[in-house]
Design an enzyme around this catalytic site. Structure first.
Site, PDB file in Angstrom:
ATOM      1  N   ILE A 190      38.381  34.369  78.525  1.00  0.00           N
ATOM      2  CA  ILE A 190      37.323  35.370  78.327  1.00  0.00           C
ATOM      3  C   ILE A 190      36.125  34.744  77.600  1.00  0.00           C
ATOM      4  O   ILE A 190      34.988  35.094  77.857  1.00  0.00           O
ATOM      5  CB  ILE A 190      37.863  36.546  77.464  1.00  0.00           C
ATOM      6  CG1 ILE A 190      39.130  37.146  78.094  1.00  0.00           C
ATOM      7  CG2 ILE A 190      36.783  37.608  77.249  1.00  0.00           C
ATOM      8  CD1 ILE A 190      38.952  37.714  79.462  1.00  0.00           C
TER       9      ILE A 190
ATOM     10  N   HIS B 256      14.963  17.042  89.562  1.00  0.00           N
ATOM     11  CA  HIS B 256      14.853  16.787  90.989  1.00  0.00           C
ATOM     12  C   HIS B 256      16.205  16.744  91.668  1.00  0.00           C
ATOM     13  O   HIS B 256      16.373  17.241  92.778  1.00  0.00           O
ATOM     14  CB  HIS B 256      14.107  15.488  91.225  1.00  0.00           C
ATOM     15  CG  HIS B 256      12.695  15.543  90.769  1.00  0.00           C
ATOM     16  ND1 HIS B 256      11.816  16.478  91.265  1.00  0.00           N
ATOM     17  CD2 HIS B 256      12.014  14.830  89.844  1.00  0.00           C
ATOM     18  CE1 HIS B 256      10.650  16.314  90.672  1.00  0.00           C
ATOM     19  NE2 HIS B 256      10.746  15.329  89.802  1.00  0.00           N
TER      20      HIS B 256
ATOM     21  N   GLU C 186      32.947  33.019  76.013  1.00  0.00           N
ATOM     22  CA  GLU C 186      31.721  32.470  76.598  1.00  0.00           C
ATOM     23  C   GLU C 186      31.212  31.312  75.756  1.00  0.00           C
ATOM     24  O   GLU C 186      31.598  31.150  74.604  1.00  0.00           O
ATOM     25  CB  GLU C 186      30.656  33.553  76.764  1.00  0.00           C
ATOM     26  CG  GLU C 186      30.133  34.148  75.485  1.00  0.00           C
ATOM     27  CD  GLU C 186      29.019  35.177  75.737  1.00  0.00           C
ATOM     28  OE1 GLU C 186      28.136  34.917  76.565  1.00  0.00           O
ATOM     29  OE2 GLU C 186      29.048  36.229  75.090  1.00  0.00           O
TER      30      GLU C 186
ATOM     31  N   THR D  94      45.157  36.931  66.690  1.00  0.00           N
ATOM     32  CA  THR D  94      44.834  37.407  65.344  1.00  0.00           C
ATOM     33  C   THR D  94      43.322  37.523  65.120  1.00  0.00           C
ATOM     34  O   THR D  94      42.881  37.974  64.073  1.00  0.00           O
ATOM     35  CB  THR D  94      45.422  36.462  64.268  1.00  0.00           C
ATOM     36  OG1 THR D  94      44.921  35.145  64.511  1.00  0.00           O
ATOM     37  CG2 THR D  94      46.938  36.443  64.331  1.00  0.00           C
TER      38      THR D  94
ATOM     39  N   GLU E 163      25.077  36.729  91.795  1.00  0.00           N
ATOM     40  CA  GLU E 163      23.789  36.657  91.126  1.00  0.00           C
ATOM     41  C   GLU E 163      23.137  35.311  91.423  1.00  0.00           C
ATOM     42  O   GLU E 163      23.772  34.408  91.964  1.00  0.00           O
ATOM     43  CB  GLU E 163      23.920  36.911  89.619  1.00  0.00           C
ATOM     44  CG  GLU E 163      24.848  35.958  88.890  1.00  0.00           C
ATOM     45  CD  GLU E 163      25.089  36.357  87.428  1.00  0.00           C
ATOM     46  OE1 GLU E 163      25.260  37.549  87.141  1.00  0.00           O
ATOM     47  OE2 GLU E 163      25.135  35.449  86.595  1.00  0.00           O
TER      48      GLU E 163
END
Lengths: 285, 385
Positions: free
Chosen positions: A96, A247, A98, A17, A209
């Site tokens: 999906i 580090h 993010e 919805t 990437e």
């Protein structure tokens, strides 16, 4: 034969919805995906654009026989939505959304690993089996059925590559956007394994990437298990060197993570790495 | 990435009973002097900045007298770090150090574990140590979801020769940090140095912490952090407030893209054609008209900009929404309306036809393919047509 998804896969939409959920439920159905309903707690029994709405994933699966779910809910609700789908016995889960906190994703990934569920995402465009079905947001207009399989960490970059392949007359057997978050469901290796075993796939494109070491691990896997030709593209060659994760991050990752390191690892195992996206179709010939 | 300041990290540590030394946050030399009187001399004067290596850069100094406190404070407050002036100092009791230890931890995303690095040779450059003498660093792995207890680490610490209360304190600190990683949504927790004092107390002298920005809603207090302000330039802050992501890159071409991956690939391709991005604005998936308009507004604030390239491949994003934002911005901002900054647009994907149509009606053209658009943007930046 198809990887992960075909025209008979029954799919439900969690968050149907919402603005994105509703829009993309329609686009998925338009492409031929069997979208059998959606989930929105509190709106069970209603309908939206002809999709039946259920209060829970379990009810939706029982009523429709769905085996796959795609999650469009806001980031802070993803953890709960995913756990619900996993407990209901979903086989394929695509997230999906993010911006999901890392600890939430780790919890989700741990659960899917225990149960042997295929998780794609989060923060991904989903997948499409051209000519059959799609789950997620990959624009249907750019794909064409064929024999090239694509796996990619980046959403929009995947579209770019698919588009260039289609323009060059090279159709696709399967396109999977695995997402760019450090913690994710299936990664390059799992996809490469599916593609290697898929009779409909003859060639493979891998889009990586900077960051992490998934490309380096994929290179190692390719050298041992993949006999089909692989062409790669790595984004972020000109990106400023990011601040390392302290580090510990630097020591653990060593030289990995840079575009240079990834390209070297792939070229070492005879994967051709394109400098421009437009070279990918040429390299596949 | 959500790097936070030393004093913010220490306040988190305090919540988990990690032993600290007394300290006070101040903003000027006068306050520093008062703080040193309260704490007792000598004190350490420590700049609160995001970058590491403060000791080497003169951003941490020990003061033995009130005059030194004032002088060091003035000196450090006149310095810069990360391109901005130092504004805050932490005045801290000076510790009586016997030994320096290193503890650092991150998530290992491929194994779903917390990976702990531990060394009795702290204080030094730990990355060099890792190369030269890797055996001096222990690695502990804790599966995600497992609660850690101090006793989990007793055997490993004993194997390094630690005994008595020191062993127990250090083990408890490691356990507390491992648990914090999950409870506090951290991506890095590092103490270098953790010190053992001459009277065998164990104290965290520094705190280097990265928080997961995606989990900020679970930790609302982090909105008030000073590091929130320091982390961003004016443009970045503006972008963030408008739900955008902005990166300053120093070239000449403004790059607006939907999605970071395509943005990176666009930057790579600009380089192939001899250009370089001035800045990169990611409007993100599902961007609407307002976000695009804001993105262009923020971009145009940069005086060094020569051309703007909008590269949008719509998946979840609808290109008619993008087009509406571009048109609104063009009509609103002089530099675009007059053509002082050429606008090169490439649209492909969801609702492309509608988007291209809208642009056409407004007198703007859109490329469908990426490479010609990028080539054109490079040319336009160099004053060509």
């Amino acid at each position: 034969m198809a990887v992960l998804l075909d025209k008979d896969t029954k799919v439900i939409v969690q968050g149907i919805t919402g603005y994105q959920g509703q829009f993309h439920a329609n686009l998925m159905r338009d492409y031929g995906t069997k979208v059998v309903g959606g989930v929105r707690p509190g709106k069970g029994g209603q309908e939206i654009d002809g999709f039946p709405i259920f209060d829970s994933v379990k009810e939706a699966m029982d009523a429709t026989g769905a085996t796959a779910s795609v999650v469009f809910v806001p980031a802070r609700f993803v953890r709960l939505a995913a756990i619900e789908a996993i407990s209901a016995g979903i086989k394929l889960l695509v997230i999906i959304t993010e911006g999901v906190p890392v600890t939430d994703t780790m919890e989700i990934v741990k659960l899917v690993n225990e149960k042997g569920i295929d998780l794609i995402g989060p923060n991904c465009p989903g997948l499409i089996t051209p000519g059959q079905a799609k789950i997620g947001i990959i624009p249907a207009s750019i794909v064409m059925p064929g024999n090239v399989a694509i796996v990619s960490k980046s959403g929009t970059l995947t579209y770019e590559v698919i588009d260039q392949l289609t323009r060059a007359g090279m159709g696709q057997s399967s396109c999977v956007g695995i997402g760019g978050d450090p913690v994710k469901g299936i990664n390059f290796i799992e996809c490469l394994r599916y593609f290697q075993d898929d009779p409909a796939t003859e060639k493979i494109v891998m889009i990586g990437e900077i960051g992490g070491d998934a490309e380096e691990k994929a290179a190692e896997f390719i050298s041992q298990h993949v006999t089909k030709p692989v062409v790669a593209f790595i984004a972020g060659k000109t990106a400023k060197e990011g601040k390392t994760m302290g580090h510990a991050g630097a020591i653990v990752m060593g030289n990995t993570g840079t575009a240079k390191g990834k390209i070297e690892a792939l070229e070492k195992v005879n994967v051709r790495v394109a400098e421009k996206i437009s070279e990918i179709p040429k390299f596949l010939k | 990435m959500g790097l936070i300041l030393e004093y913010e990290g220490k306040s988190l540590f305090g919540k988990y009973k990690i032993p600290l030394i007394n300290s006070l946050l101040v903003k000027n030399a006068e306050e520093a002097k008062e703080a040193s009187t309260k704490l007792g001399l000598p004190v350490a004067v420590k700049a609160q900045v995001l970058s590491g290596g403060r000791g080497k850069r003169g951003l941490i100094k020990i003061a033995k007298t009130p005059e030194e406190v004032i002088q060091h404070s003035i000196d450090i407050l006149s310095m810069e770090s990360d391109g901005r002036p130092v504004t805050h100092l932490l005045i801290e009791e000076a510790a009586d150090i016997k030994q320096e230890i290193f503890i650092s931890m991150v998530f290992d995303s491929s194994t779903l574990e917390t990976l702990v690095l531990f060394s009795l040779e702290g204080g030094v450059n730990i990355e060099d140590l890792a190369k030269e003498r890797p055996e001096a660093i222990d690695r502990f792995r804790v599966p995600f979801g497992k609660v850690s207890y101090g006793f989990d680490f007793f055997p490993a610490l004993a194997a390094r020769g630690l005994t008595g209360s020191v062993k127990i304190h250090i083990a408890n600190i490691i356990a507390a940090l491992v648990n914090m990683m999950i409870k506090e949504d951290l991506q890095l927790a590092e103490i270098n140095p953790l010190v053992i004092t001459n009277d065998d107390k164990v104290i965290a002298l520094d705190a280097r912490v990265i928080v997961d920005d995606n989990a900020k809603y679970r930790h609302p207090e982090r909105k008030e952090y000073l590091s929130e302000i320091l982390r961003y330039t004016a443009a970045e802050k503006d972008a963030k407030e408008n739900d955008l992501s902005y990166v300053d890159l120093g070239g000449e071409i403004g790059m607006l893209s939907v999605g970071a991956g395509l943005g990176m690939a666009t930057a790579d391709l600009l380089a192939v054609f001899g250009g370089y991005p001035r800045n990169f604005l990611d409007v993100g998936g599902g961007a609407d008209q307002v976000r695009v308009e804001n993105a262009l507004r923020i971009m145009l604030m940069d005086e060094g900009l020569k051309s703007i390239l909008i590269n949008a491949f719509g998946g979840i994003t609808r290109l008619d929404d993008i087009a509406k934002g571009i048109i609104a911005a063009r009509d609103k901002f002089d530099k675009l309306r007059t053509g002082e900054i050429p606008l090169i647009i490439r649209l492909m994907g969801t609702n492309q036809k509608e988007g291209v149509e809208l642009l056409k009606e407004a007198g703007l053209i859109a490329y469908e393919e990426m490479e010609p658009a990028i080539e054109k943007a490079v040319l336009a930046a160099k004053g060509g047509n």
